[in-house]
Design a protein around this motif. Structure first.
Motif, PDB file in Angstrom:
ATOM      1  N   ARG A 255       0.821  -1.112   0.024  1.00 23.83           N
ATOM      2  CA  ARG A 255       0.026  -0.041  -0.035  1.00 23.83           C
ATOM      3  C   ARG A 255       0.958   1.165  -0.051  1.00 23.83           C
ATOM      4  NH1 ARG A 255      -2.333  -1.041   4.370  1.00 23.83           N
ATOM      5  NH2 ARG A 255      -4.304  -2.204   3.402  1.00 23.83           N
ATOM      6  N   ILE A 256       1.968   1.267   0.887  1.00 22.46           N
ATOM      7  CA  ILE A 256       2.822   2.506   0.833  1.00 22.46           C
ATOM      8  C   ILE A 256       3.713   2.324  -0.651  1.00 22.46           C
ATOM      9  CG2 ILE A 256       5.250   3.127   1.767  1.00 22.46           C
ATOM     10  CD1 ILE A 256       4.485   1.962   4.289  1.00 22.46           C
ATOM     11  N   ARG A 257       3.841   1.340  -1.175  1.00 22.83           N
ATOM     12  CA  ARG A 257       4.559   1.584  -2.391  1.00 22.83           C
ATOM     13  C   ARG A 257       3.668   2.005  -3.684  1.00 22.83           C
ATOM     14  NH1 ARG A 257       8.826  -1.238  -4.320  1.00 22.83           N
ATOM     15  NH2 ARG A 257       8.604  -2.571  -2.181  1.00 22.83           N
ATOM     16  N   HIS A 258       2.245   1.584  -3.510  1.00 19.43           N
ATOM     17  CA  HIS A 258       1.258   2.444  -4.382  1.00 19.43           C
ATOM     18  C   HIS A 258       1.066   3.692  -4.006  1.00 19.43           C
ATOM     19  CE1 HIS A 258      -2.236   2.269  -6.781  1.00 19.43           C
ATOM     20  NE2 HIS A 258      -3.015   2.940  -5.794  1.00 19.43           N
ATOM     21  N   ASN A 259       0.987   4.199  -2.637  1.00 15.51           N
ATOM     22  CA  ASN A 259       0.638   5.497  -2.447  1.00 15.51           C
ATOM     23  C   ASN A 259       1.825   6.566  -3.136  1.00 15.51           C
ATOM     24  OD1 ASN A 259      -1.581   4.898  -1.322  1.00 15.51           O
ATOM     25  ND2 ASN A 259      -0.858   4.720   0.747  1.00 15.51           N
ATOM     26  N   LEU A 260       3.358   5.941  -2.907  1.00 21.08           N
ATOM     27  CA  LEU A 260       4.518   6.620  -3.418  1.00 21.08           C
ATOM     28  C   LEU A 260       4.671   6.598  -5.124  1.00 21.08           C
ATOM     29  CD1 LEU A 260       6.908   5.649  -0.844  1.00 21.08           C
ATOM     30  CD2 LEU A 260       5.757   7.619  -0.861  1.00 21.08           C
ATOM     31  N   GLY A 261       3.567   5.846  -5.695  1.00 23.87           N
ATOM     32  CA  GLY A 261       3.627   5.596  -6.985  1.00 23.87           C
ATOM     33  C   GLY A 261       4.780   4.862  -7.703  1.00 23.87           C
TER      34      GLY A 261
ATOM     35  N   GLY B 267       7.556  17.526  -8.289  1.00 24.48           N
ATOM     36  CA  GLY B 267       7.256  16.550  -7.523  1.00 24.48           C
ATOM     37  C   GLY B 267       7.310  16.838  -6.205  1.00 24.48           C
ATOM     38  N   TYR B 268       6.983  15.526  -5.366  1.00 21.09           N
ATOM     39  CA  TYR B 268       7.205  15.863  -3.937  1.00 21.09           C
ATOM     40  C   TYR B 268       8.231  14.635  -3.288  1.00 21.09           C
ATOM     41  CZ  TYR B 268       2.994  18.740  -4.039  1.00 21.09           C
ATOM     42  OH  TYR B 268       2.178  19.683  -4.037  1.00 21.09           O
ATOM     43  N   SER B 269       8.972  15.315  -2.209  1.00 18.97           N
ATOM     44  CA  SER B 269       9.802  14.357  -1.920  1.00 18.97           C
ATOM     45  C   SER B 269       9.236  13.167  -1.236  1.00 18.97           C
ATOM     46  CB  SER B 269      10.597  15.079  -0.703  1.00 18.97           C
ATOM     47  OG  SER B 269      11.545  14.086   0.003  1.00 18.97           O
ATOM     48  N   LEU B 270       9.946  11.843  -1.341  1.00 18.71           N
ATOM     49  CA  LEU B 270       9.539  10.778  -0.842  1.00 18.71           C
ATOM     50  C   LEU B 270       9.653  10.587   0.808  1.00 18.71           C
ATOM     51  CD1 LEU B 270      10.488   8.036  -3.848  1.00 18.71           C
ATOM     52  CD2 LEU B 270       8.360   9.517  -3.235  1.00 18.71           C
ATOM     53  N   VAL B 271      10.370  11.439   1.285  1.00 16.39           N
ATOM     54  CA  VAL B 271      10.971  11.339   2.561  1.00 16.39           C
ATOM     55  C   VAL B 271      10.091  12.188   3.478  1.00 16.39           C
ATOM     56  CG1 VAL B 271      12.789  11.423   4.199  1.00 16.39           C
ATOM     57  CG2 VAL B 271      13.451  10.553   1.954  1.00 16.39           C
ATOM     58  N   ASN B 272      10.195  13.549   3.209  1.00 14.68           N
ATOM     59  CA  ASN B 272       9.344  14.517   4.057  1.00 14.68           C
ATOM     60  C   ASN B 272       8.078  15.143   3.343  1.00 14.68           C
ATOM     61  OD1 ASN B 272      10.327  16.218   2.187  1.00 14.68           O
ATOM     62  ND2 ASN B 272      12.130  16.830   3.121  1.00 14.68           N
TER      63      ASN B 272
ATOM     64  N   MET C  39      22.994  14.979  -0.595  1.00 16.45           N
ATOM     65  CA  MET C  39      23.309  13.959   0.078  1.00 16.45           C
ATOM     66  C   MET C  39      22.197  12.974   0.852  1.00 16.45           C
ATOM     67  SD  MET C  39      26.352  12.265   0.923  1.00 16.45           S
ATOM     68  CE  MET C  39      27.667  13.346   0.486  1.00 16.45           C
ATOM     69  N   THR C  40      21.592  13.772   1.573  1.00 18.06           N
ATOM     70  CA  THR C  40      20.336  13.319   2.267  1.00 18.06           C
ATOM     71  C   THR C  40      19.551  12.817   1.310  1.00 18.06           C
ATOM     72  OG1 THR C  40      20.522  15.102   3.898  1.00 18.06           O
ATOM     73  CG2 THR C  40      18.474  13.734   3.888  1.00 18.06           C
ATOM     74  N   ALA C  41      19.407  13.064   0.168  1.00 16.32           N
ATOM     75  CA  ALA C  41      18.250  12.381  -0.872  1.00 16.32           C
ATOM     76  C   ALA C  41      18.899  11.255  -1.417  1.00 16.32           C
ATOM     77  CB  ALA C  41      18.258  13.372  -1.995  1.00 16.32           C
ATOM     78  N   VAL C  42      20.262  11.199  -1.561  1.00 14.67           N
ATOM     79  CA  VAL C  42      20.790   9.907  -2.119  1.00 14.67           C
ATOM     80  C   VAL C  42      20.860   8.914  -1.055  1.00 14.67           C
ATOM     81  CG1 VAL C  42      23.121   8.963  -2.686  1.00 14.67           C
ATOM     82  CG2 VAL C  42      22.279  10.989  -3.619  1.00 14.67           C
ATOM     83  N   LYS C  43      20.989   9.308   0.214  1.00 15.38           N
ATOM     84  CA  LYS C  43      20.913   8.228   1.342  1.00 15.38           C
ATOM     85  C   LYS C  43      19.463   7.866   1.447  1.00 15.38           C
ATOM     86  CE  LYS C  43      24.731  10.226   4.131  1.00 15.38           C
ATOM     87  NZ  LYS C  43      24.962  10.849   5.428  1.00 15.38           N
TER      88      LYS C  43
END
Length: 316
Positions: free
Chosen positions: A50-56, A78-83, A272-276
């Motif tokens: 469900r999380i995978r689907h919500n993130l596309g 787009g929108y960040s997947l983290v925040n 760097m935060t996005a790559v991690k």
């Protein structure tokens, strides 16, 4: 000149398109799964899907790319997947910090590199040239993060002259406080640029001193200093303009490692935060901005060529 600018701007569109395809493919081929950052040990597999689907992320890669491209044409990265914050807003919020730091470092490097490169080229194989070359080799060879750690230890820990990290002191909102926090990262980055610029300027100076116009100026009674800083320096600026055009991308990405060491709140640390965190939209947005600035920097360098050397402008 207008036709050149219009043609280069039109070439920007397909270039950015191919850059986006290459970046998206590399991101998808990289190991890791951003969904894992949301997974807990006791989470049910249905909740993970469900999380995978919500993130596309459950769609095929090419569909994900076209969805991202559609959002891009609408002015949305787009929108960040983290925040879950808009990518464009995050980049624009951190762009002034990175641009200010990198612009200061590049300007400082150019101001120091021009006289040093001219001096080294004019005194080829003498002690001045050997000293300047040694400094350049040190700057090229020593990693910037290692130099950053040394400067932090010396000026921040031992001497207590400058702050260790960050951009501001909590509760302090003065310009001098920002300058103090930016001195160490600016010096580290400037030293890295300086080492490269000096080598280019030295090589160009050695070639220009063999030209006929230099001998003519000496025949008219010009001093060595006048020949270097009035005549040779004009021709030496051409490779510097090229380097400045190539450095435009650094105004966006900055020095990722340096910003991370000094905790500077710029785009480099954001990347760097996005790559991690395998934050695909943020990585794509930063890469696209970097490519755009690199293309515009090369265009700006071509325009400045015409002012630095009128023969180039007349040829075009």
């Amino acid at each position: 000149m207008r036709q050149l600018i219009a043609r280069r701007l039109l070439q920007t569109i397909p270039l950015l398109f191919f850059v986006s395809i290459a970046c998206f493919a590399l991101v998808k081929l990289a190991p890791g799964d951003p969904v894992l950052s949301f997974v807990t040990p006791n989470m049910h597999p249905e909740d993970i899907e469900r999380i995978r689907h919500n993130l596309g992320l459950d769609k095929p890669a090419y569909i994900q790319y076209f969805i991202w491209l559609k959002e891009l044409f609408q002015g949305n990265l787009g929108y960040s997947l983290v925040n879950h914050q808009p990518v464009l807003d995050q980049i624009l919020d951190r762009l002034p910090a990175t641009a200010g730091l990198m612009a200061s470092a590049i300007a400082l490097a150019v101001l120091i590199a021009i006289p040093l490169g001219l001096t080294a080229g004019a005194n080829r194989n003498r002690w001045q040239d050997k000293v300047i070359n040694m400094i350049s080799y040190v700057g090229i060879s020593v990693p910037l993060f290692y130099m950053a750690i040394l400067l932090i230890y010396l000026f921040a820990i031992k001497l207590h002259w400058l702050p260790i990290m960050g951009m501001r002191t909590i509760g302090v909102h003065s310009a001098w406080d920002v300058i103090k926090h930016g001195i160490l990262p600016c010096v580290v980055l400037a030293f890295g640029f300086l080492s490269v610029y000096v080598r280019y300027i030295r090589s160009s100076t050695i070639g220009q001193l063999k030209e006929d116009y230099v001998q003519i100026q000496y025949a008219f009674g010009a001093s060595r200093r006048q020949v270097l800083f009035r005549h040779v320096m004009k021709h030496v600026l051409l490779p510097v303009i090229t380097l400045l055009g190539m450095s435009m991308a650094d105004l966006v990405t900055g020095a990722i490692v340096t910003e991370t060491v000094f905790s500077w709140p710029g785009i480099g640390s954001l990347g760097m935060t996005a790559v991690k965190g395998m934050d695909y939209p943020v990585i794509m947005g930063i890469t696209l901005f970097s490519a755009l600035f690199l293309i515009l920097g090369n265009l700006l360098a071509d325009i400045l060529y015409g002012f630095a050397d009128p023969r180039i402008k007349s040829t075009r």
